[in-house]
Design an enzyme around this catalytic site. Structure first.
Site, PDB file in Angstrom:
ATOM      1  N   ASN A  15       0.952  -1.387   0.025  1.00 32.72           N
ATOM      2  CA  ASN A  15       0.115  -0.061  -0.091  1.00 32.72           C
ATOM      3  C   ASN A  15       0.684   1.207   0.041  1.00 32.72           C
ATOM      4  OD1 ASN A  15       0.694  -0.501   2.757  1.00 32.72           O
ATOM      5  ND2 ASN A  15      -1.149   0.076   3.364  1.00 32.72           N
ATOM      6  N   PRO A  55      10.118  -7.085  -0.744  1.00 27.56           N
ATOM      7  CA  PRO A  55       8.805  -6.213  -0.887  1.00 27.56           C
ATOM      8  C   PRO A  55       7.682  -7.014  -1.212  1.00 27.56           C
ATOM      9  CG  PRO A  55      10.294  -6.367  -2.867  1.00 27.56           C
ATOM     10  CD  PRO A  55      11.116  -7.245  -1.990  1.00 27.56           C
ATOM     11  N   ALA A  56       6.540  -6.171  -1.231  1.00 28.37           N
ATOM     12  CA  ALA A  56       5.216  -7.170  -1.661  1.00 28.37           C
ATOM     13  C   ALA A  56       5.226  -7.479  -3.298  1.00 28.37           C
ATOM     14  CB  ALA A  56       3.904  -6.242  -1.444  1.00 28.37           C
ATOM     15  N   GLY A  68       2.841  -4.852   7.605  1.00 35.77           N
ATOM     16  CA  GLY A  68       1.723  -5.937   6.989  1.00 35.77           C
ATOM     17  C   GLY A  68       0.729  -6.320   8.046  1.00 35.77           C
ATOM     18  N   SER A  69       0.094  -7.270   7.706  1.00 36.06           N
ATOM     19  CA  SER A  69      -1.144  -7.476   8.404  1.00 36.06           C
ATOM     20  C   SER A  69      -0.857  -8.221   9.867  1.00 36.06           C
ATOM     21  CB  SER A  69      -1.784  -8.502   7.495  1.00 36.06           C
ATOM     22  OG  SER A  69      -1.182  -9.657   7.330  1.00 36.06           O
ATOM     23  N   GLU A 127       4.819  -3.158  12.520  1.00 33.78           N
ATOM     24  CA  GLU A 127       3.832  -2.244  11.984  1.00 33.78           C
ATOM     25  C   GLU A 127       2.802  -2.700  11.559  1.00 33.78           C
ATOM     26  OE1 GLU A 127       4.145   0.866  12.904  1.00 33.78           O
ATOM     27  OE2 GLU A 127       6.250   1.017  13.562  1.00 33.78           O
ATOM     28  N   LEU A 128       1.656  -2.969  12.245  1.00 35.58           N
ATOM     29  CA  LEU A 128       0.683  -4.089  11.597  1.00 35.58           C
ATOM     30  C   LEU A 128      -0.614  -3.417  11.624  1.00 35.58           C
ATOM     31  CD1 LEU A 128       1.276  -6.869  14.329  1.00 35.58           C
ATOM     32  CD2 LEU A 128       2.350  -6.379  12.093  1.00 35.58           C
ATOM     33  N   CYS A 180      -3.276   1.672   6.853  1.00 32.89           N
ATOM     34  CA  CYS A 180      -3.480   1.223   8.044  1.00 32.89           C
ATOM     35  C   CYS A 180      -4.083   2.265   9.368  1.00 32.89           C
ATOM     36  CB  CYS A 180      -2.147   0.686   8.658  1.00 32.89           C
ATOM     37  SG  CYS A 180      -0.637   1.865   8.578  1.00 32.89           S
ATOM     38  N   GLU A 205       8.707   3.846  14.163  1.00 37.83           N
ATOM     39  CA  GLU A 205       9.470   4.464  13.110  1.00 37.83           C
ATOM     40  C   GLU A 205       9.343   5.822  13.249  1.00 37.83           C
ATOM     41  OE1 GLU A 205       7.856   2.300   9.731  1.00 37.83           O
ATOM     42  OE2 GLU A 205       9.064   0.260  10.218  1.00 37.83           O
TER      43      GLU A 205
HETATM   44  P1  NAP Z   1       0.354  -8.854   4.445  1.00 32.82           P
HETATM   45  O1  NAP Z   1      -0.492 -10.070   3.560  1.00 32.82           O
HETATM   46  O2  NAP Z   1       0.557  -9.187   5.951  1.00 32.82           O
HETATM   47  O3  NAP Z   1       1.835  -8.821   3.433  1.00 32.82           O
HETATM   48  C1  NAP Z   1       2.605  -7.798   4.053  1.00 32.82           C
HETATM   49  C2  NAP Z   1       4.115  -8.477   3.484  1.00 32.82           C
HETATM   50  O4  NAP Z   1       4.425  -9.662   4.170  1.00 32.82           O
HETATM   51  C3  NAP Z   1       3.947  -9.011   1.972  1.00 32.82           C
HETATM   52  O5  NAP Z   1       5.421  -8.547   1.462  1.00 32.82           O
HETATM   53  C4  NAP Z   1       3.685 -10.098   2.136  1.00 32.82           C
HETATM   54  O6  NAP Z   1       4.209 -10.979   0.833  1.00 32.82           O
HETATM   55  C5  NAP Z   1       4.644 -10.484   3.242  1.00 32.82           C
HETATM   56  N1  NAP Z   1       4.222 -12.158   3.671  1.00 32.82           N
HETATM   57  C6  NAP Z   1       3.185 -12.737   3.854  1.00 32.82           C
HETATM   58  N2  NAP Z   1       3.529 -13.854   4.462  1.00 32.82           N
HETATM   59  C7  NAP Z   1       4.379 -13.837   4.850  1.00 32.82           C
HETATM   60  C8  NAP Z   1       5.269 -15.087   5.265  1.00 32.82           C
HETATM   61  N3  NAP Z   1       4.693 -16.062   5.902  1.00 32.82           N
HETATM   62  N4  NAP Z   1       6.842 -15.180   5.544  1.00 32.82           N
HETATM   63  C9  NAP Z   1       7.219 -13.728   5.281  1.00 32.82           C
HETATM   64  N5  NAP Z   1       6.483 -12.687   4.608  1.00 32.82           N
HETATM   65  C10 NAP Z   1       5.160 -12.774   4.408  1.00 32.82           C
HETATM   66  O7  NAP Z   1      -0.006  -7.469   4.295  1.00 32.82           O
HETATM   67  P2  NAP Z   1      -0.555  -6.767   2.966  1.00 32.82           P
HETATM   68  O8  NAP Z   1      -1.923  -7.247   2.577  1.00 32.82           O
HETATM   69  O9  NAP Z   1       0.293  -6.554   2.044  1.00 32.82           O
HETATM   70  O10 NAP Z   1      -0.571  -5.147   3.562  1.00 32.82           O
HETATM   71  C11 NAP Z   1      -2.112  -4.561   4.475  1.00 32.82           C
HETATM   72  C12 NAP Z   1      -1.678  -4.753   5.649  1.00 32.82           C
HETATM   73  O11 NAP Z   1      -0.438  -4.155   6.219  1.00 32.82           O
HETATM   74  C13 NAP Z   1      -2.798  -4.150   6.576  1.00 32.82           C
HETATM   75  O12 NAP Z   1      -3.350  -4.779   7.644  1.00 32.82           O
HETATM   76  C14 NAP Z   1      -2.201  -2.788   7.010  1.00 32.82           C
HETATM   77  O13 NAP Z   1      -2.904  -2.274   8.013  1.00 32.82           O
HETATM   78  C15 NAP Z   1      -0.826  -3.019   7.439  1.00 32.82           C
HETATM   79  N6  NAP Z   1       0.151  -1.891   7.279  1.00 32.82           N
HETATM   80  C16 NAP Z   1       0.421  -1.328   8.178  1.00 32.82           C
HETATM   81  C17 NAP Z   1       1.393  -0.081   8.367  1.00 32.82           C
HETATM   82  C18 NAP Z   1       1.674   0.317   9.783  1.00 32.82           C
HETATM   83  O14 NAP Z   1       2.794   1.181   9.616  1.00 32.82           O
HETATM   84  N7  NAP Z   1       1.356  -0.289  10.731  1.00 32.82           N
HETATM   85  C19 NAP Z   1       1.659   0.311   7.101  1.00 32.82           C
HETATM   86  C20 NAP Z   1       1.050  -0.169   5.900  1.00 32.82           C
HETATM   87  C21 NAP Z   1       0.427  -1.396   6.061  1.00 32.82           C
HETATM   88  P3  NAP Z   1       3.270 -11.953  -0.058  1.00 32.82           P
HETATM   89  O15 NAP Z   1       2.264 -10.725  -0.558  1.00 32.82           O
HETATM   90  O16 NAP Z   1       3.963 -12.364  -1.233  1.00 32.82           O
HETATM   91  O17 NAP Z   1       2.511 -12.754   0.865  1.00 32.82           O
END
Ligand code: NAP
Length: 491
Positions: free
Chosen positions: A160, A184-185, A236-237, A258-259, A292, A469
């Site tokens: 995002n 990266p994603a 990420g999530s 950062e979730l 997020c 951060e």
């Molecule tokens: P995500 O599904 O958790 O993915 C984030 C990253 O983690 C991607 O690069 C993903 O790669 C990787 N990943 C997934 N499974 C993994 C594993 N088993 N081992 C290592 N890496 C893995 O999240 P998203 O859908 O991309 O992003 C949205 C989420 O991020 C939302 O919940 C949002 O709130 C959160 N977010 C938080 C912040 C903050 O600062 N708190 C900022 C931005 C976003 P793949 O896609 O290849 O699985």
């Protein structure tokens, strides 16, 4: 449209391999990167897998041995050069974000500049990682502390904010003397690879900054299993954050997480309602609601709820939805069709439970030919059981609730396992203190719809994460605090 955006059409400029030890490294043929506005193919990726991740970790470890000893002034100079190059290429980097992620071009350029500000700040802040001299209970002794770089850092980032989520982690880590391996994603790797190319031009020695592209689970396991990696920085999530935390326990490495969030946007009866409505729109529809810190539950004080809903409806009616390169567009597509289906499910649940849909409420996939969803306004009344209230919406859907008194507004705002950002609109100074102190969130905007900057701590409590951060805290995260006791100084 910028030059790069034109060149994207013939894919002339896109590097799609991983960047390890200063070289572009190809892996096995993997997936396509697709523009979510029209589903056109932007690039084909290769996957370097766990093997590539291990090579990058080894390269980062070798590089760490001299990077940590490089004077902080020299490190800061290179980090600062990276910043200057990012700013110089902001138009192209913005176009890459718009192409792979979909957000409108002005917003994408804004992300690049926001991300660059962390690079600038980190270059300066690392020079001020002061230790302290400490009085000790032992005669003839002195004690002092040092901040030393933690070591090799693995960074895993989401789609995002394809650029800023990388710079927000990597710049402080690099300035502090760490070396990094970024995953990266897969939806948005091009921004990461462009940042790698600019890092190379900035003069980071080989192995200091690496990017590995590939399937997540094997790379994540390689990162977390490695004894060499001393820290995992993840954005990420929450479910993936929990998994990585579990995996990292095996080698007791530091995790910075950062979730996800579920931000309440609390609007009191004494607030400036026009400003509050502007704030909701800014918070809710940025990145099509895929942030997020996006306003997830708009908790309106009953006496002003109707006025607020009217003001929001007027704003939403004026939003222009479309491809991010088109002039005047302020809401682009969602990241892919599955995201559209997910948002559709949340709105369907609201409709079935009797919520009122004041605007939007449907996908625009057929009309616009990409992963679009209409900007939507849902009035949930007092139904905090809606799926919209209990999930991170991650889409352009504003959901408004009505609550009669301040205590209940605070109770409901806190009724979530998340604790990232919250917002309060009020002009009563007593309320400002009461409410901000009572909210269980890491960041609170009072009469302000955005809270992040390079100077301030960004991060959440509860299941929204661990660590901060930005600011001095962002650099400190990447250091170990060492204590030294010297005795016998009176001999
Ligand atoms: P995500 O599904 O958790 O993915 C984030 C990253 O983690 C991607 O690069 C993903 O790669 C990787 N990943 C997934 N499974 C993994 C594993 N088993 N081992 C290592 N890496 C893995 O999240 P998203 O859908 O991309 O992003 C949205 C989420 O991020 C939302 O919940 C949002 O709130 C959160 N977010 C938080 C912040 C903050 O600062 N708190 C900022 C931005 C976003 P793949 O896609 O290849 O699985």
């Amino acid at each position: 449209m910028t030059m790069l955006a034109d060149r994207l059409k013939d894919r002339a400029l896109l590097k799609t391999d991983s960047f390890i030890k200063g070289r572009w490294v190809a892996g096995a043929p993997w997936i396509k990167v697709v523009n979510p506005s029209d589903r056109s193919e932007l690039a084909r990726l290769t996957d370097v897998g766990a093997e590539g991740a291990c090579q990058a970790i080894e390269a980062a470890d070798i590089a760490f041995q001299h990077w940590k000893k490089t004077s902080v002034f020299e490190r800061a100079r290179i980090v600062r050069t990276w910043h200057d190059l990012i700013v110089e290429h902001a138009d192209d980097l913005g176009a890459l974000i718009t192409a792979e992620m979909g957000k409108p071009l002005p917003e994408a350029k804004g992300e690049v500049i926001y991300g660059a500000s962390f690079v600038d700040w980190s270059a300066e802040e690392a020079k001020r990682m002061y230790g302290e001299t400490i009085q000790t209970p032992f005669p003839g002794s002195r004690g002092w502390t040092l901040h030393q770089p933690i070591g090799v850092v693995a960074c895993i980032t989401p789609w995002n904010f394809p650029s800023a989520m990388i710079t927000r982690k990597c710049a402080p880590a690099l300035a502090a003397g760490c070396t990094v391996v970024v995953k990266p994603a897969p939806e948005t790797p091009l921004s990461a690879l462009a940042l790698a190319e600019l890092a190379r031009r900035a003069g980071f020695p080989d192995g200091v900054f690496n990017v590995v592209v590939g399937e997540a689970a094997p790379i994540g396991e390689a990162f977390t299993r490695s004894d060499t990696v001393r820290m995992v920085g993840f954005t990420g999530s929450t479910p993936v954050g929990k998994l990585l935390m579990k995996q990292a326990a095996g080698t007791v490495k530091r995790v910075a997480l950062e979730l996800g969030g579920n931000a309440p946007f609390v609007i009191m009866d004494d607030a400036d309602i026009d400003k509050a409505a502007d704030g909701v729109i800014a918070s809710k529809f940025r990145a099509s609601g895929q942030t997020c810190v996006s306003a997830n539950r708009i908790i309106a004080h009953e006496p002003i709820a109707d006025q607020l809903i009217e003001a929001l409806k007027a704003h939403i009616d004026e939003i222009k939805v479309g491809p991010g390169f088109d002039d005047g567009v302020t809401v682009g597509p969602l990241i892919h069709d599955e995201a559209v289906a997910r948002v559709e499910g949340l709105v369907k649940n609201a409709r079935e439970r009797g919520a009122v849909i004041h605007a939007g409420g449907a996908p625009l996939v057929d009309q616009l030919g990409g992963s679009f969803y209409a900007p939507t306004l849902v009035e949930g009344g007092q139904d905090f059981e809606l799926d919209l209230a209990n999930n991170e919406i991650f889409g352009p859907v504003a959901s408004v609730y009505r609550v009669g008194n301040e205590d209940e507004m605070i109770r409901l705002a806190n009724a979530t396992p998340y604790g990232l950002a919250a917002y309060v609109y009020t002009r009563d100074v007593g309320r400002v203190h009461r409410i901000t102190e009572a909210l269980d969130f890491g960041m609170i905007g009072v009469n302000a719809p955005m809270v992040g900057s390079s100077a301030t701590p960004f991060g959440g409590v509860k299941q929204s994460g661990i660590g901060r951060e930005g600011g001095k805290w962002g650099v400190e995260e990447f250091t170990e605090l060492k204590f030294v006791l010297l005795s016998g100084i009176d001999q």
